[in-house]
Design an enzyme around this catalytic site. Structure first.
Site, PDB file in Angstrom:
ATOM      1  N   SER A 142       0.813  -1.219   0.000  1.00  0.00           N
ATOM      2  CA  SER A 142       0.000   0.000   0.000  1.00  0.00           C
ATOM      3  C   SER A 142       0.847   1.269   0.000  1.00  0.00           C
ATOM      4  CB  SER A 142      -0.918   0.017   1.225  1.00  0.00           C
ATOM      5  OG  SER A 142      -1.836  -1.053   1.176  1.00  0.00           O
ATOM      6  N   ARG A 280     -23.614 -11.288  36.835  1.00  0.00           N
ATOM      7  CA  ARG A 280     -23.944  -9.904  37.182  1.00  0.00           C
ATOM      8  C   ARG A 280     -25.375  -9.796  37.726  1.00  0.00           C
ATOM      9  NH1 ARG A 280     -21.627  -5.172  38.717  1.00  0.00           N
ATOM     10  NH2 ARG A 280     -22.581  -3.346  37.718  1.00  0.00           N
ATOM     11  N   ILE A 349     -22.798  -5.146  26.943  1.00  0.00           N
ATOM     12  CA  ILE A 349     -23.245  -6.035  28.011  1.00  0.00           C
ATOM     13  C   ILE A 349     -22.404  -5.846  29.268  1.00  0.00           C
ATOM     14  CG2 ILE A 349     -23.352  -8.483  28.685  1.00  0.00           C
ATOM     15  CD1 ILE A 349     -24.191  -9.046  25.742  1.00  0.00           C
ATOM     16  N   GLU A 375      -6.315  -5.977   4.444  1.00  0.00           N
ATOM     17  CA  GLU A 375      -6.466  -7.026   3.418  1.00  0.00           C
ATOM     18  C   GLU A 375      -7.645  -6.758   2.490  1.00  0.00           C
ATOM     19  OE1 GLU A 375      -4.505  -9.586   2.694  1.00  0.00           O
ATOM     20  OE2 GLU A 375      -3.105  -9.138   4.306  1.00  0.00           O
TER      21      GLU A 375
END
Length: 391
Positions: A142, A280, A349, A375
């Site tokens: 690149s 939790r 969450i 990629e």
């Protein structure tokens, strides 16, 4: 080895037993060797110190977990593409997993283009990496002018001058560049697709310099600048002007492999979210009791199953010798996009804890955002798929 015919007898596709055993071996290695070592390192550590890495690699080699992509005749594991993605998914399940799978324990793979190099080039540059006496090599394609369309975007000039090529210009977004022993660089020697050539650039070459590019991920790439850098003609891989065709095969297969890491990381995040939801206590019960949380977890599970099976299909077809250009784009696009969405839900969450460096989730989130571009960006993969649908 289980054949396609053996699998077809069952009426449904499943992983052959030897690959399930390989997966379990990698999982045990991650749990017993990688995770305890990684826990001693800073949150945003990028790789192991060399002395620790060599010890870890020796343990991996004793288990046969070494140079997975390298054919057995060169000293590698010689795994099929399906075997490689299975290992890659499990190896990514650590804090550094996006860019240092298993902390680098399973190293030993030279750039794939080196398997098309001359025997002399291979022995001098690639074999030491496989043997473990040299570190990584980088691959530089690149540029600032673009990375998604290298055939047109490459501007780095390579001009023949006697027994050397003189390189002028810059490369961008090159991983591992500054610390590598050498690299593979694609430069323009003519016009169009037939005007790109591939060179081995050795460490310490006069006129080659590196600049770190800070990005949101935990691991930074480099700009590689060339100013009248003289590269011996003997470091040209293949014929002049054949660089793009040399790169095409590994770019396609690389997209299948690229999906595996994000899928593995997202699976690890989902496992963490499930444990958290069950533990939790909120509003007189656990998070796991709440339908909204249940549905978020279910969406994660379904998307990861789909991503994994698309990746397996692409790898399986590659091993059968089929044209997998579209399969690879489907796998890369869906795998990285699904993994990123899963990470986002898992952070949600966990609440504020998911944003902290107490957990690896926020690091993974930054790293997986990069994977949607690497990629070949998601949009490029869509172009590849659409072109096949509409031709």
């Amino acid at each position: 080895m289980t054949t396609v015919e053996d699998t077809a007898i069952t009426g449904a596709w499943e992983l052959p037993e030897e690959f399930r055993m390989l997966r379990d071996t990698v999982r045990r290695f991650m749990e017993t060797e990688v995770h305890p070592l990684e826990d001693t390192l800073p949150h945003d550590a990028a790789g192991l110190p060399r002395e620790q890495l060599l010890v870890l690699q020796e343990k991996a080699r004793k288990l046969g977990l070494w140079a997975m992509q390298t054919p057995a005749e060169y000293g590698g594991a010689g795994l099929s593409v399906l075997g490689q993605v299975i290992v890659a998914e499990e190896a990514a399940k650590c804090r550094m997993g996006a860019f240092f799978p298993a902390l680098g324990a399973f190293g030993g793979n030279p750039p794939n283009v080196m398997f098309k190099a001359s025997p002399k080039q291979f022995a001098e540059f690639a074999q030491p990496i496989i043997d473990g006496t040299a570190t990584k090599a980088y691959t530089s394609i690149s540029e600032a002018s673009g990375g998604s369309d290298p055939a047109r975007a490459i501007q780095l000039k390579a001009v023949r001058d006697g027994d050397h090529y003189v390189l002028n210009g810059s490369k961008m977004w090159t991983s591992h560049a500054e610390n590598a022993d050498w690299g593979v660089v694609y430069a323009r020697t003519g016009e169009g697709r037939g005007g790109i050539s591939c060179f081995i650039v050795e460490k310490g070459t006069p006129g080659v310099s590196f600049r770190r590019i800070n990005v949101m991920a935990s691991f930074a790439p480099y700009e590689v600048h060339f100013e009248d850098a003289r590269i011996p003609v003997g470091n040209l891989i293949g014929a002049e002007g054949k660089g793009f065709s040399l790169a095409s095969d590994f770019l396609v297969y690389g997209r299948i492999m690229y999906a595996a890491g994000p899928i593995g990381i997202a699976q690890q995040a989902l496992d963490m979210a499930c444990r958290w939801a069950k533990d939790r206590e909120v509003f007189g019960g656990t998070l796991a009791d709440k339908q909204g949380i249940q549905w978020m977890l279910v969406e994660c599970e379904v998307e990861l199953r789909a991503a994994r099976l698309l990746m397996y299909q692409a790898a399986w077809n590659a091993d059968l010798g089929k044209d997998v250009k579209v399969d690879a784009s489907v796998s890369k696009m869906y795998g990285t996009e699904a993994a990123f969405k899963v990470l986002d839900r898992c952070i949600q969450i966990h609440g504020a804890l998911g944003l902290s460096d107490e957990l690896p989730l926020e690091r993974w989130y930054r790293d997986l955002r990069v994977k949607r571009l690497g990629e070949g960006a998601t949009e490029v993969q869509r172009v590849v798929i659409a072109r096949e649908l509409l031709r």
